[in-house]
Design an enzyme around this catalytic site. Structure first.
Site, short mmCIF file in Angstrom:
data_model
loop_
_atom_site.label_atom_id
_atom_site.label_comp_id
_atom_site.label_asym_id
_atom_site.label_seq_id
_atom_site.Cartn_x
_atom_site.Cartn_y
_atom_site.Cartn_z
N GLU A 1 -3.66 6.63 7.96
CA GLU A 1 -3.82 7.23 7.14
C GLU A 1 -5.13 8.32 7.28
O GLU A 1 -5.98 7.68 9.04
CB GLU A 1 -4.44 6.54 6.05
CG GLU A 1 -4.22 7.12 4.50
CD GLU A 1 -4.87 6.44 3.06
OE1 GLU A 1 -4.26 4.81 2.45
OE2 GLU A 1 -6.39 5.34 3.45
N HIS B 1 -16.33 -2.72 6.25
CA HIS B 1 -15.36 -2.50 5.41
C HIS B 1 -15.41 -3.55 4.35
O HIS B 1 -14.19 -3.89 3.28
CB HIS B 1 -13.77 -2.72 6.25
CG HIS B 1 -13.98 -1.25 6.92
ND1 HIS B 1 -13.80 0.03 6.05
CD2 HIS B 1 -13.52 -2.11 8.58
CE1 HIS B 1 -13.50 0.24 7.59
NE2 HIS B 1 -13.41 -0.50 8.69
N LYS C 1 0.87 -1.20 -0.24
CA LYS C 1 0.04 0.00 -0.12
C LYS C 1 1.21 1.16 0.00
O LYS C 1 0.68 2.54 -0.75
CB LYS C 1 -0.89 -0.07 1.50
CG LYS C 1 -1.80 -1.11 1.33
CD LYS C 1 -3.36 -0.64 1.60
CE LYS C 1 -4.25 -1.97 1.56
NZ LYS C 1 -5.21 -2.28 1.34
N ARG D 1 -6.10 -8.07 -9.80
CA ARG D 1 -7.16 -8.51 -10.10
C ARG D 1 -8.31 -8.61 -10.55
O ARG D 1 -8.56 -7.47 -10.75
CB ARG D 1 -7.08 -9.71 -8.69
CG ARG D 1 -7.58 -8.29 -8.25
CD ARG D 1 -8.29 -9.62 -6.52
NE ARG D 1 -8.55 -8.68 -5.26
CZ ARG D 1 -9.36 -7.69 -5.07
NH1 ARG D 1 -10.53 -8.35 -5.69
NH2 ARG D 1 -9.48 -7.26 -4.30
#
Lengths: 503, 176
Positions: free
Chosen positions: A202, A237, A115, A294
């Site tokens: 974040e 999530h 990430k 993907r």
């Protein structure tokens, strides 16, 4: 390319088998012990066992899968999503074995799978990112050090696993006091799910929408973005309802967002199918979130609004073909499509998993309906894997048209013997804010929270009466020979039923 | 034949007799005329008239799915899934009132809703517990699920230990 091994199970293996069939390619399935009679095995041309039911011993065994590919004479491998789909070692092992991996290069998977590296790639391509830590935070880093980084970013913030995905290893942190606990939980979850306990921080964007852009890239330098998907409807999530296009995305935002997505993919030489996820603010500003290297679960809604078979194009790109699609038409939705992910979970009971045998199945049909499923009547939902059993997709001229068709399709859909999230979707589709398109990523948790103790289905006394009548009529009319196996009823009224049937 | 049908916390008495091609179903004294056709071993098409001649006839597809406990069904009807418990007449009356599930006033039998592994037992036999208190954590499908008390009571018959594998329907403990 003549024969494709599908390194997956469930509905996505079935989806890929169908694409192979559509192209005249042979499909090779693999299966674990408990999946011997699974739908993907039944539909494939060949099927090979790869080990015991636990994923680590079967669907995640790179060595065994490569060996099966060799033995079966497959010349290509499609990884589906999940399992080994974003595992660079697997993509590399395929390449080393002389197999075509139907997906991006191992290098692209490695780069975008981190990430923090992906964030850097976005920054380099001139795409805004959510403010956060530039470096991964090591597993052993002391709390004090992490608190210092958090201080700089500001609260509330999100704690995420560097190797993460699917909401695992992710925690919201509202204040410094919550950080040590959340850090422990996220690290341990990340470690067990991905084998890597590194996390990063974040800033949390308030009331964001989760919007993503599908891409295809060929081996001749062309990258084409598609009209966006709206994926804000999430529970813990995890996406549960997706639609395309998004009500929140104007043509102008679409133009900027899809251009940004293509720029990120191009800057890393990305090939095959991939998706760039963004957070969209209320004022139209968006931030790069991550790239999924993907095919996505929700790819069918893009297929429905553009008419493009994404899996077929994955295969064509892997064969070296050029992308000949018209870029403008990919950005011009021809319909509105919506998808519900149907899980073997009981929404009336805290979404408890509900594996078991599917005693009966009625699948919706008719105009504007598509069901991508791995389920069948008599089939088993094993306890070992993701509990998603099917994806129900509807489309229509407008959003309302697609939603009305979804309500109709849900009313026809029946899965008996296990509990599913079907009642949950019926409930969401009647929600006034959902109907109006007023939602953000916290929508489901907020709505479920305020729903209190009432059931999602809204079972009234009248429905209970009908259920009582149906149960009694069922027992009364069941032929005695089958009563024992159908109902497992106490013997005294099985006997009574026999007596009655003889009258 | 007379059955007792428990749904949520209410027990209904339902009798059924055949009259020619039709079934006369009396539910707590109210008559419903049912034209039932079997579709397969677990599905029915029912045309139901719930009043005098001239009242509308409802067309209902109904299907049942058996559950782990004998006599328990999920009935799929009118777009809903309704859990029901069917017993022969008089059965519910002989037990302590409503003592068959989590909703009544009697003992709560906490059962595993799925096959899985007991990862944690949070109470001991004899413990006083309050409604919604966590009792046992079962792991299945890579998720940990906490089973909770439906009401205040005392833990009796704790029959599982940590690490044990259980089938769906296994009684883990009883709260009384």
């Amino acid at each position: 390319m003549k024969k494709v091994l599908i390194a997956n199970r469930g509905e996505i293996a079935v989806r890929v088998i169908r694409a192979c069939r559509d192209m005249g390619l042979h499909a090779v399935a693999i299966y674990s012990e408990c999946d011997r009679a699974a739908l993907h095995v039944r539909l494939a041309d060949e099927a090979w066992p790869v080990g015991p039911s636990a994923p680590r011993e079967s669907y995640l065994r790179i060595d065994k899968i490569i060996e099966v590919a060799r033995q079966s004479g497959a010349d290509a491998v499609h990884p589906g999503y999940g399992f080994l789909a974003e595992n660079a070692d697997f993509a590399a092992a395929c390449r080393d074995a002389g197999l075509i991996f139907i997906g991006p290069s191992p290098e692209a998977i490695t780069l975008m799978g981190s990430k923090t590296a992906a964030r850097q790639a976005a920054i380099n391509a001139g795409v805004p990112v959510v403010p956060g830590s530039d470096e991964p935070i090591a597993e052993q880093a002391p709390d004090a050090e992490v608190l210092k980084v958090a201080e700089r970013i500001g609260y509330p913030l999100m704690l995420k696993a560097v190797a993460g995905g699917g909401g695992k290893g992710m925690r919201m942190v509202a204040a410094p006091a919550d950080l040590p606990g959340a850090l422990r939980a996220a690290r341990s979850e990340a470690l067990s799910a991905f084998g890597d306990g590194a996390v990063y921080l974040e800033r949390r964007i308030l009331s964001p929408r989760h919007i993503e852009v599908q891409l295809l890239g060929d081996h001749h330098g062309t990258v084409l973005p598609f009209v966006e998907r709206e994926c804000s409807i999430q529970r813990r999530h995890q996406k549960v309802v997706e639609e395309s296009p998004s009500l929140a995305v104007s043509p102008e935002v679409r133009r900027r967002m899809t251009t940004a997505a293509a720029a990120v993919a191009k800057s890393v030489g990305y090939t095959n199918a991939g998706t760039i996820e963004f957070l969209l603010d209320g004022d139209g500003s968006f931030y790069f979130l991550e790239m999924n290297t993907r095919l996505q679960v929700e790819h069918p809604i893009t297929e429905m609004v553009t008419g493009v078979d994404l899996v077929q194009w994955q295969i064509r790109i892997a064969r070296g073909e050029r992308l000949t699609l018209d870029p403008e038409s990919l950005l011009t939705p021809r319909a509105h499509a919506i998808e519900c992910r149907i899980y073997a979970e009981d929404p009336e009971n805290g979404f408890l998993p509900s594996p078991g045998r599917i005693q009966g199945l009625r699948v919706p049909q008719g105009p504007g309906v598509r069901d991508d499923s791995g389920a069948y009547q008599g089939g088993e939902v094993p306890i070992f894997y993701d509990p998603m059993i099917s994806k129900l997709i509807t489309w229509g001229d407008t959003r309302d048209h697609a939603l009305q068709r979804m309500r109709r399709a849900l009313s026809e859909y029946e899965v008996r013997g296990i509990r599913t999230t079907l009642p949950f979707f019926k409930w969401i589709l009647e929600d006034v804010d959902f109907k109006a398109g007023r939602f953000d990523t916290s929508f489901i948790d907020r709505k479920l929270g305020s729903n209190g103790a009432t059931t999602l289905q809204g079972i009234a006394p009248e429905h209970e009466d009908l259920a009582a009548i149906a149960a009694v009529v069922h027992l009364f009319t069941t032929p005695p020979a089958t009563a024992a196996t159908v109902a497992h009823v106490p013997s005294r009224w099985r006997d009574a039923g026999r007596v009655d049937a003889l009258r | 034949m007379i059955f007792e049908v428990a749904i949520a916390d209410r027990v209904r008495t339902v009798s059924v007799v055949r009259k020619g091609a039709l079934l006369h179903v009396a539910l707590d004294g109210r008559m419903h005329i049912v034209d039932a056709r079997r579709i397969d071993e677990s599905s029915l098409s029912m045309l139901v008239q719930s009043g005098a001649e001239g009242t509308p006839v409802r067309s209902l597809d109904a299907s049942v799915a058996t559950q782990a406990v004998a006599g328990d069904f999920d009935v799929h009807v009118a777009g809903r899934t309704v859990p029901v418990q069917v017993r022969q007449a008089g059965s519910f009356g002989r037990q302590s009132k409503g003592g068959t599930g989590a909703h009544g006033a009697g003992p709560q039998r906490v059962t595993s809703p799925m096959p899985g592994k007991i990862v944690r037992v949070l109470v001991k036999a004899g413990d006083q517990v309050t409604a919604r208190q966590g009792l046992v954590v079962v792991e299945a499908m890579k998720m940990e699920n906490e089973l909770r008390a439906a009401r205040d009571g005392r833990v009796r018959e704790l029959s599982v230990t940590e690490g044990q594998s259980v089938d769906a329907g296994t009684v883990l403990l009883v709260v009384e």
